[in-house]
Design a protein around this motif. Structure first.
Motif, PDB file in Angstrom:
ATOM      1  N   GLN B 250      -4.216  12.509 -25.060  1.00 62.37           N
ATOM      2  CA  GLN B 250      -3.064  12.469 -24.257  1.00 62.37           C
ATOM      3  C   GLN B 250      -2.450  11.268 -23.644  1.00 62.37           C
ATOM      4  OE1 GLN B 250      -4.703  15.751 -21.773  1.00 62.37           O
ATOM      5  NE2 GLN B 250      -2.739  16.727 -22.131  1.00 62.37           N
ATOM      6  N   ILE B 251      -1.289  11.099 -23.641  1.00 59.69           N
ATOM      7  CA  ILE B 251      -0.799   9.956 -22.989  1.00 59.69           C
ATOM      8  C   ILE B 251      -0.694   9.990 -21.677  1.00 59.69           C
ATOM      9  CG2 ILE B 251       1.252   8.602 -22.892  1.00 59.69           C
ATOM     10  CD1 ILE B 251       1.774   9.631 -25.955  1.00 59.69           C
ATOM     11  N   LEU B 252      -1.203   8.821 -20.897  1.00 61.04           N
ATOM     12  CA  LEU B 252      -1.516   8.772 -19.456  1.00 61.04           C
ATOM     13  C   LEU B 252      -0.745   7.757 -18.889  1.00 61.04           C
ATOM     14  CD1 LEU B 252      -3.929   7.317 -18.571  1.00 61.04           C
ATOM     15  CD2 LEU B 252      -4.933   9.626 -19.309  1.00 61.04           C
ATOM     16  N   PRO B 253      -0.281   7.526 -17.749  1.00 64.00           N
ATOM     17  CA  PRO B 253       0.027   6.459 -17.105  1.00 64.00           C
ATOM     18  C   PRO B 253      -1.277   5.777 -16.333  1.00 64.00           C
ATOM     19  CG  PRO B 253       1.467   8.348 -16.252  1.00 64.00           C
ATOM     20  CD  PRO B 253       0.214   8.536 -17.020  1.00 64.00           C
ATOM     21  N   LEU B 254      -1.601   4.888 -16.533  1.00 68.53           N
ATOM     22  CA  LEU B 254      -3.025   4.231 -15.931  1.00 68.53           C
ATOM     23  C   LEU B 254      -2.307   3.353 -14.905  1.00 68.53           C
ATOM     24  CD1 LEU B 254      -6.052   4.310 -16.093  1.00 68.53           C
ATOM     25  CD2 LEU B 254      -5.893   2.275 -17.759  1.00 68.53           C
ATOM     26  N   VAL B 255      -2.669   3.391 -13.665  1.00 70.35           N
ATOM     27  CA  VAL B 255      -2.131   2.561 -12.576  1.00 70.35           C
ATOM     28  C   VAL B 255      -3.387   1.654 -11.798  1.00 70.35           C
ATOM     29  CG1 VAL B 255      -0.255   4.082 -12.505  1.00 70.35           C
ATOM     30  CG2 VAL B 255      -2.242   4.189 -10.750  1.00 70.35           C
ATOM     31  N   HIS B 256      -2.960   0.697 -11.144  1.00 69.96           N
ATOM     32  CA  HIS B 256      -3.628  -0.067 -10.290  1.00 69.96           C
ATOM     33  C   HIS B 256      -3.228   0.583  -8.929  1.00 69.96           C
ATOM     34  CE1 HIS B 256      -4.928  -3.247  -7.568  1.00 69.96           C
ATOM     35  NE2 HIS B 256      -5.492  -3.829  -8.615  1.00 69.96           N
ATOM     36  N   LYS B 257      -4.263   1.047  -8.261  1.00 66.20           N
ATOM     37  CA  LYS B 257      -4.278   2.028  -7.103  1.00 66.20           C
ATOM     38  C   LYS B 257      -3.222   1.335  -6.168  1.00 66.20           C
ATOM     39  CE  LYS B 257      -8.425   4.870  -7.448  1.00 66.20           C
ATOM     40  NZ  LYS B 257      -9.840   4.908  -6.994  1.00 66.20           N
ATOM     41  N   ARG B 258      -3.418   0.120  -5.652  1.00 64.31           N
ATOM     42  CA  ARG B 258      -2.974  -0.517  -4.499  1.00 64.31           C
ATOM     43  C   ARG B 258      -1.462  -0.862  -4.821  1.00 64.31           C
ATOM     44  NH1 ARG B 258      -5.253  -5.077  -3.620  1.00 64.31           N
ATOM     45  NH2 ARG B 258      -6.814  -4.832  -4.913  1.00 64.31           N
ATOM     46  N   LEU B 259      -1.193  -1.004  -6.103  1.00 63.55           N
ATOM     47  CA  LEU B 259       0.144  -1.713  -6.465  1.00 63.55           C
ATOM     48  C   LEU B 259       1.190  -0.433  -6.790  1.00 63.55           C
ATOM     49  CD1 LEU B 259      -0.896  -4.610  -8.901  1.00 63.55           C
ATOM     50  CD2 LEU B 259      -0.232  -4.685  -6.598  1.00 63.55           C
ATOM     51  N   VAL B 260       0.707   0.593  -6.734  1.00 61.77           N
ATOM     52  CA  VAL B 260       1.569   1.722  -7.057  1.00 61.77           C
ATOM     53  C   VAL B 260       1.771   2.937  -6.091  1.00 61.77           C
ATOM     54  CG1 VAL B 260       1.970   3.548  -8.570  1.00 61.77           C
ATOM     55  CG2 VAL B 260       1.095   1.562  -9.452  1.00 61.77           C
ATOM     56  N   SER B 261       2.988   2.660  -5.538  1.00 64.54           N
ATOM     57  CA  SER B 261       3.041   3.514  -4.169  1.00 64.54           C
ATOM     58  C   SER B 261       3.180   5.203  -4.673  1.00 64.54           C
ATOM     59  CB  SER B 261       4.449   3.300  -3.518  1.00 64.54           C
ATOM     60  OG  SER B 261       5.712   3.823  -4.462  1.00 64.54           O
ATOM     61  N   LEU B 262       3.007   6.090  -3.683  1.00 69.96           N
ATOM     62  CA  LEU B 262       2.821   7.524  -3.811  1.00 69.96           C
ATOM     63  C   LEU B 262       3.985   7.949  -4.578  1.00 69.96           C
ATOM     64  CD1 LEU B 262       0.951   9.144  -0.834  1.00 69.96           C
ATOM     65  CD2 LEU B 262       0.261   9.040  -3.249  1.00 69.96           C
ATOM     66  N   GLU B 263       5.357   7.295  -4.097  1.00 64.26           N
ATOM     67  CA  GLU B 263       6.422   7.567  -4.705  1.00 64.26           C
ATOM     68  C   GLU B 263       6.829   7.452  -6.111  1.00 64.26           C
ATOM     69  OE1 GLU B 263       9.539   5.534  -3.056  1.00 64.26           O
ATOM     70  OE2 GLU B 263      11.132   6.705  -3.402  1.00 64.26           O
ATOM     71  N   ALA B 264       6.118   6.150  -6.513  1.00 68.37           N
ATOM     72  CA  ALA B 264       6.371   5.610  -7.787  1.00 68.37           C
ATOM     73  C   ALA B 264       5.286   6.489  -8.697  1.00 68.37           C
ATOM     74  CB  ALA B 264       5.770   4.181  -7.833  1.00 68.37           C
ATOM     75  N   ALA B 265       3.992   6.761  -8.374  1.00 74.62           N
ATOM     76  CA  ALA B 265       3.233   7.613  -8.940  1.00 74.62           C
ATOM     77  C   ALA B 265       3.749   9.002  -9.147  1.00 74.62           C
ATOM     78  CB  ALA B 265       1.789   7.680  -8.173  1.00 74.62           C
ATOM     79  N   GLN B 266       4.440   9.431  -8.256  1.00 75.49           N
ATOM     80  CA  GLN B 266       5.022  10.648  -8.385  1.00 75.49           C
ATOM     81  C   GLN B 266       5.964  10.831  -9.557  1.00 75.49           C
ATOM     82  OE1 GLN B 266       6.538  12.384  -4.852  1.00 75.49           O
ATOM     83  NE2 GLN B 266       6.722  14.692  -5.800  1.00 75.49           N
ATOM     84  N   VAL B 267       6.855   9.960  -9.657  1.00 76.19           N
ATOM     85  CA  VAL B 267       8.125   9.632 -10.808  1.00 76.19           C
ATOM     86  C   VAL B 267       7.251   9.352 -11.963  1.00 76.19           C
ATOM     87  CG1 VAL B 267       9.872   8.308 -11.642  1.00 76.19           C
ATOM     88  CG2 VAL B 267       9.639   8.475  -9.177  1.00 76.19           C
ATOM     89  N   LEU B 268       6.188   8.534 -12.054  1.00 75.08           N
ATOM     90  CA  LEU B 268       5.369   8.630 -13.343  1.00 75.08           C
ATOM     91  C   LEU B 268       5.059   9.812 -13.802  1.00 75.08           C
ATOM     92  CD1 LEU B 268       3.407   5.205 -12.793  1.00 75.08           C
ATOM     93  CD2 LEU B 268       5.521   5.442 -14.431  1.00 75.08           C
TER      94      LEU B 268
END
Lengths: 218, 311
Positions: B250-268
């Motif tokens: 499955q395709i997933l967004p892998l993020v650096h926790k401190r650099l991605v805001s909750l808002e951005a994570a939600q959009v992703l």
């Protein structure tokens, strides 16, 4: 450390004799190379020698061999395989393009660029055109023609590994599969075998060249 | 597992790491890295591996974030997983698209996970502390064993489980590593008791040569990627995999926790939820097909169509 791994690879049980082992891959490699070189020699040598004897066609030969040298073999192989399907035809045609250039240009240049005084001397002695070709021009051109053959052999032996890009064998199998599996030991082993094979073939051809060359110009 | 990082990439990645390492030492402590300024601005940097689909996915994430008035920039072609995971851990980029199964195998080659859920449950335990895998998209890009539909129908085949009686009678073409990987020939033998009559290695990663060999009937089964646009044709049939031989991807967004805001994570996660294999096939077709659209163009067109401006 790489040497230990290499040693282990070469001395693994079945490394040489199993199906897909070194002997089989070597034999395949030699068979593909031999087939291509034989076909290329049959096509290019008579044509080059004849044109050289007649002393014409230099322009087209230069243009043709230049164009052939510029063709990227992998691209040609992919294109021809898409047209002709898997099998031996596409790779043999792709490699022919590579082998023809050095053979054609050396055969032509070897005969055409002999000292004109030699040809005139032969004709002045009453030699026919045929005698001139077989008794004067060919023996004198032989070192250059053999040089072309050695050149073509090295290029073909070093390019046959590309055939493993499609479903054929040869030593390239170890290179391509090793890269796909990140098995670098296998790749180094293949490189070693390829280098040794190229050196051995060149040495053999050098001996043949020495034996065939007329004692007068050795 | 090297499906998504063909060979040349590994070499380039090695070079990239080497030069990256040099540049890092040279840049010192001012927070800049080989891949740009780390964490200094509010612009989210989205990296990608250096193959078209990964770049397309990065552009999709960026377009979705911009659609919600968040600033995002892409850094395409960072190299293989070694390279972009390193950059993500350093915070040189904030997000990269990845594939669940291959990511798991990269982090834990001994993993026993089989289903999509098991893979997602196993990931948090093996990811580095500062990274997080967001909710995956329904879209998958995984190895798929494909036959010509007419031939499969004639033989009464629908699934890999039907292959056992034909062991030794059907030929198979795939990338060379398929001969030795656990999901390849060894797995077919172990899970489905099937051995092909011949294995034809073709090194174009399920590309045009592999497809042509199947289409011309030179081989019976080939290994293609599930987002290959050619698979939309009714000419071909993907054999089902009831024994979970092939790991979900499955395709997933892998993020650096401190650099991605909750808002951005939600959009992703929202845009991921909209991304199906079918949609990705269509986008791949635009990028690698006859049109040769840029990944950014294809991505922003698609996001503009499917993703509402306001949540």
């Amino acid at each position: 450390m790489i040497f230990e791994k290499l040693w282990a690879w070469f001395s693994a049980p079945g490394a040489w004799t199993a199906p897909g082992g070194i002997w089989q891959r070597l034999a395949e490699h030699l068979a593909y190379s031999g087939l291509v070189l034989a076909l290329a020699s049959l096509l290019a040598l008579p044509l080059g020698i004849w044109l050289g004897h007649r002393g014409r066609g230099e322009g087209p030969i230069l243009a043709l061999t230049g164009a052939l040298r510029a063709l990227p073999t992998l691209g040609l192989l992919t294109l021809l395989t898409l047209w002709l399907g898997l099998g031996l035809t596409a790779p043999v045609l792709a490699l022919l393009a590579l082998a023809l250039a050095p053979l054609l240009s050396s055969a032509y240049a070897g005969v055409a660029h002999l000292d004109p005084a030699l040809k005139q001397a032969a004709l002045a002695q009453g030699m026919t055109g045929r005698q001139l070709l077989f008794q004067v021009e060919l023996p004198l051109a032989l070192p250059l023609i053999m040089g072309g053959l050695r050149n073509a052999t090295l290029q073909v032996v070093a390019t046959v590994p590309l055939l493993a890009y499609i479903n054929l064998g040869g030593l390239g199998r170890y290179l391509i599969d090793g890269l796909a599996l990140r098995d670098y030991t296998r790749m180094v082993a293949a490189v070693l075998l390829l280098a040794l094979l190229a050196l051995a073939l060149d040495a053999l051809l050098a001996l043949a060249q020495r034996a065939l060359t007329s004692p007068g110009i050795r | 597992m090297s499906r998504f990082q063909p060979n040349r990439r590994q070499i380039l990645a090695g070079l990239g790491l080497a030069t990256g390492g040099l540049t890092l030492t040279a840049c010192g402590l001012d927070g800049s890295t080989a891949f740009g300024q780390a964490g200094a601005s509010s612009t989210l940097l989205i990296g990608s591996a250096d193959f078209p689909e990964s770049q397309l996915l990065a552009e999709i994430y960026a377009a979705a974030l911009r659609q919600r008035d968040l600033e995002a920039q892409t850094l395409p072609g960072m190299g293989a997983r070694e390279a972009y995971l390193g950059a993500l851990q350093e915070g040189a980029v904030a997000v990269v698209p990845d594939y669940s199964g291959n990511l798991l195998l990269y982090l834990d080659s001994a993993s026993r996970a089989q289903t999509a859920q098991e893979v997602m449950q196993a990931l948090p335990g093996v990811l580095p502390q500062n990274l997080e895998a967001l909710a995956p998209a329904p879209a998958e890009n995984k190895d798929s064993l494909v036959m010509r539909a007419d031939r499969a129908r004639a033989l009464g085949l629908e699934s890999l489980a039907d292959l056992a009686p034909l062991s030794g009678h059907l030929s198979l073409a795939a990338a060379p590593e398929f001969a030795e990987r656990s999901y390849g020939l060894p797995g077919l033998k172990r899970v489905y008791d099937f051995e092909p009559s011949s294995f034809e290695p073709i090194n174009d990663g399920g590309g045009p040569l592999t497809l042509a060999a199947l289409r011309e009937g030179q081989v019976d089964i080939v290994d293609l990627y599930s987002t290959d646009p050619a698979l939309r044709s009714p000419e071909f049939l993907i054999l089902q995999d009831p024994g979970h031989l092939i790991l979900p991807q499955q395709i997933l967004p892998l993020v650096h926790k401190r650099l991605v805001s909750l808002e951005a994570a939600q959009v992703l996660e929202e845009i991921s939820a909209l991304l199906t294999t079918e949609a990705l096939m269509g986008l791949n077709e635009r990028v690698v097909g006859a049109e040769k659209a840029s990944p950014a163009q294809a991505a922003s067109d698609w996001v503009g169509q499917v993703f509402p401006r306001d949540s």
